[in-house]
Design a protein around this motif. Structure first.
Motif, PDB file in Angstrom:
ATOM      1  N   UNK A  29      76.687 -23.814 -43.852  1.00 28.34           N
ATOM      2  CA  UNK A  29      76.029 -23.606 -45.146  1.00 28.34           C
ATOM      3  C   UNK A  29      75.673 -22.135 -45.353  1.00 28.34           C
ATOM      4  N   UNK A  30      75.491 -21.786 -46.615  1.00 26.42           N
ATOM      5  CA  UNK A  30      74.828 -20.523 -46.960  1.00 26.42           C
ATOM      6  C   UNK A  30      73.504 -20.900 -47.606  1.00 26.42           C
ATOM      7  N   UNK A  31      72.426 -20.413 -47.015  1.00 27.53           N
ATOM      8  CA  UNK A  31      71.087 -20.638 -47.585  1.00 27.53           C
ATOM      9  C   UNK A  31      70.716 -19.390 -48.371  1.00 27.53           C
ATOM     10  N   UNK A  32      70.480 -19.565 -49.678  1.00 27.37           N
ATOM     11  CA  UNK A  32      70.107 -18.419 -50.528  1.00 27.37           C
ATOM     12  C   UNK A  32      68.644 -18.546 -50.918  1.00 27.37           C
ATOM     13  N   UNK A  33      67.901 -17.473 -50.675  1.00 28.05           N
ATOM     14  CA  UNK A  33      66.495 -17.440 -51.098  1.00 28.05           C
ATOM     15  C   UNK A  33      66.244 -16.159 -51.850  1.00 28.05           C
ATOM     16  N   UNK A  34      65.392 -16.235 -52.828  1.00 25.66           N
ATOM     17  CA  UNK A  34      64.963 -15.018 -53.504  1.00 25.66           C
ATOM     18  C   UNK A  34      64.008 -14.266 -52.572  1.00 25.66           C
ATOM     19  N   UNK A  52      73.065 -28.694 -35.370  1.00 26.31           N
ATOM     20  CA  UNK A  52      74.210 -27.846 -35.013  1.00 26.31           C
ATOM     21  C   UNK A  52      74.818 -27.159 -36.214  1.00 26.31           C
ATOM     22  N   UNK A  53      74.079 -27.104 -37.313  1.00 29.35           N
ATOM     23  CA  UNK A  53      74.613 -26.505 -38.545  1.00 29.35           C
ATOM     24  C   UNK A  53      74.867 -25.011 -38.350  1.00 29.35           C
ATOM     25  N   UNK A  54      76.020 -24.547 -38.792  1.00 31.19           N
ATOM     26  CA  UNK A  54      76.297 -23.107 -38.782  1.00 31.19           C
ATOM     27  C   UNK A  54      75.664 -22.525 -40.045  1.00 31.19           C
ATOM     28  N   UNK A  55      74.734 -21.623 -39.815  1.00 32.23           N
ATOM     29  CA  UNK A  55      73.857 -21.202 -40.904  1.00 32.23           C
ATOM     30  C   UNK A  55      73.989 -19.721 -41.229  1.00 32.23           C
ATOM     31  N   UNK A  56      74.313 -19.438 -42.476  1.00 31.05           N
ATOM     32  CA  UNK A  56      74.289 -18.053 -42.954  1.00 31.05           C
ATOM     33  C   UNK A  56      73.209 -17.969 -44.032  1.00 31.05           C
ATOM     34  N   UNK A  57      72.500 -16.857 -44.048  1.00 34.93           N
ATOM     35  CA  UNK A  57      71.400 -16.691 -45.006  1.00 34.93           C
ATOM     36  C   UNK A  57      71.651 -15.467 -45.865  1.00 34.93           C
ATOM     37  N   UNK A  58      71.406 -15.629 -47.156  1.00 32.56           N
ATOM     38  CA  UNK A  58      71.380 -14.472 -48.060  1.00 32.56           C
ATOM     39  C   UNK A  58      69.986 -14.453 -48.663  1.00 32.56           C
ATOM     40  N   UNK A  59      69.284 -13.344 -48.454  1.00 32.70           N
ATOM     41  CA  UNK A  59      67.944 -13.232 -49.048  1.00 32.70           C
ATOM     42  C   UNK A  59      67.975 -12.085 -50.057  1.00 32.70           C
ATOM     43  N   UNK A  60      67.355 -12.330 -51.210  1.00 36.74           N
ATOM     44  CA  UNK A  60      67.335 -11.319 -52.270  1.00 36.74           C
ATOM     45  C   UNK A  60      66.338 -10.212 -51.956  1.00 36.74           C
TER      46      UNK A  60
END
Ligand code: UDP
Length: 261
Positions: free
Chosen positions: A29-34, A67-75
């Protein structure tokens, strides 16, 4: 297999039994947060230690439980947005670069919090700054994910005139993420038929098509990001990231927020 059986379960039976008790999360997943999601309730608190720690705990827990492969984008909106500077007379491109640098500050705060609880991470920046982070290289990002590291994409796409919503969409396509988890911070926990803060009759959609979001101009995410995700068939789950436990619910595919597909 029942309790009455006294033989040892074989491997597939053991896996089936485990799957019954451990919910199945998304695999990548890509987790996007402001950036504002990192702020605190106190006035002027740009980055709240408590909030960042809570998010870090949820992220690390998802990695180990599902076991989720996690990518994060933070604003970067808690520090600087392109529009902040254009209002003050700066040219747009310069102001946008300042916004991209703000995302690096937030990314380092998140990295530090996640690593403090023992979960390895890598920050990959779209603007090179070798002393503090790796440059963004797609194949390297995928390798880090496969090795169980949480990847944090910083500095947006490295290009002005975009937002981090669009960066999240682009990176999701590049790393072949199954979904973008778009965490909201404004108290609106999904996509509604109207603005729920202004219209008490507004109803939340459990799921909705991209074309309906575009036609009705439902502002769930930056429109450039929405159309990109539609073209590239990347679903977006919009959910409230400020409620404790919601990142875990979103990643473990519990019913939450609105799925745009
Ligand atoms: N930005 C940019 N290009 C990108 C990503 C971000 O120019 O690829 C700039 C833009 O000025 C934006 C700022 O960085 O306003 C901060 O990002 P954003 O507004 O998306 O942050 P958020 O609202 O999610 O906190």
């Amino acid at each position: 297999m029942t309790i009455a059986d006294n033989r040892q379960p074989n491997e597939s039976e053991a896996q089936a039994a485990l799957a019954a008790v451990v919910p199945q999360g998304w695999s990548r997943v890509v987790l996007k947060m402001s950036g504002e999601a990192l702020g605190g309730s106190k006035a002027g608190e740009t980055i709240s230690g408590d909030t960042v720690e809570r998010i870090a705990n949820e992220v690390a827990s998802c990695r180990s439980r599902f076991g989720t492969e996690l990518a994060i984008v933070v604003g970067g909106g808690n520090i600087w947005r392109g529009t902040t500077g254009t209002g003050a007379g700066l040219d747009r491109a310069t102001s946008d670069y300042m916004g991209m640098l703000a995302t690096v500050i937030n990314s380092l705060a998140l990295q530090n919090a996640i690593e403090r609880i023992g979960q390895p991470t890598r920050v990959l920046t779209a603007i090179e700054m070798a002393e503090i982070a790796e440059p963004y290289i797609r194949r390297r990002a995928i390798r880090h994910l496969e090795k169980g590291r949480v990847v944090i994409f910083a500095a947006g796409m490295g290009n002005p005139y975009f937002t981090t919503d669009t960066s999240a969409a682009l990176r999701a396509a590049e790393i072949e993420a199954q979904v973008i988890l778009k965490g909201t911070h404004s108290g609106v926990d999904g996509v509604y038929s109207a603005d729920p803060l202004k219209d008490s009759k507004a109803v939340r959609f459990e799921d909705i098509s991209f074309s309906e979001v575009i036609q009705k101009d439902l502002r769930a995410m930056d429109m450039t990001a929405i159309t990109f995700c539609m073209d590239n068939q990347i679903p977006i789950l919009v959910f409230d990231v400020m409620t404790p436990g919601n990142i875990i619910k979103a990643i473990s595919r519990q019913t939450i927020g609105t799925l745009i597909k």
